[in-house]
Design an enzyme around this catalytic site. Structure first.
Site, PDB file in Angstrom:
ATOM      1  N   ASP A  13       0.836  -1.192   0.000  1.00 18.97           N
ATOM      2  CA  ASP A  13       0.000   0.000   0.000  1.00 18.97           C
ATOM      3  C   ASP A  13       0.876   1.249   0.000  1.00 18.97           C
ATOM      4  OD1 ASP A  13      -1.953   1.957   0.471  1.00 18.97           O
ATOM      5  OD2 ASP A  13      -3.094   0.645   1.796  1.00 18.97           O
ATOM      6  N   HIS A  15      -0.459   4.561   0.165  1.00 15.14           N
ATOM      7  CA  HIS A  15      -1.278   5.718   0.532  1.00 15.14           C
ATOM      8  C   HIS A  15      -0.555   6.561   1.587  1.00 15.14           C
ATOM      9  CE1 HIS A  15      -4.425   3.259  -1.350  1.00 15.14           C
ATOM     10  NE2 HIS A  15      -5.015   4.426  -1.594  1.00 15.14           N
TER      11      HIS A  15
END
Length: 136
Positions: A13, A15
């Site tokens: 991930d 983000h």
């Protein structure tokens, strides 16, 4: 004495924005935040917690694969001598629309102390952390 927490985004991930917001919020709340950033394997969380003598690990996951990425983290913490460390997780933890209560229970069964749904305010986690660490 400031409590130290390790913060990061697990797995594949990337983000970064939410991670920065959380870092700022927890720092403003008086915590010593060790932010290991994005794309972080479980070992990075554990190593950072050991190196900094952290009281808690906060795992963020927004791309839906948190359940896979987080599996076994509690056991690895225990093996590394972090039996008492608090484990928090939050974000979009699973793919698709699933019943939140069952998602939360699965993460608690994996050994997480607190599990947060998408859109949870940082204040909620800050208040829980202060309560769980006894720093009201």
């Amino acid at each position: 004495m400031k409590k130290t927490i390790v913060l990061g985004v697990i797995g594949a991930d990337c983000h970064a924005v939410g991670n920065k917001i959380l870092e700022h919020a927890f720092t403003q709340a008086g915590f010593n935040v060790i932010n290991i950033g994005v794309l972080s394997p479980q070992e990075d969380f554990i190593n950072a917690a050991i190196e900094t003598n952290a009281e808690a690990i906060l795992v963020s996951s927004l791309y839906g694969h948190g359940e896979i990425d987080c599996r076994g983290l509690r056991e690895k913490c225990d093996e590394a001598g972090l039996k008492d460390i608090l484990l928090y997780v939050g974000g979009n933890l699973v793919v698709g629309k699933q019943d939140w209560n069952s998602v939360e229970q699965r993460f608690k069964d994996m050994g997480f102390n607190r599990v947060y749904p998408p859109g949870t305010s940082p204040d909620t986690a800050i208040n829980d952390l202060k309560h769980d660490l006894g720093v009201e």
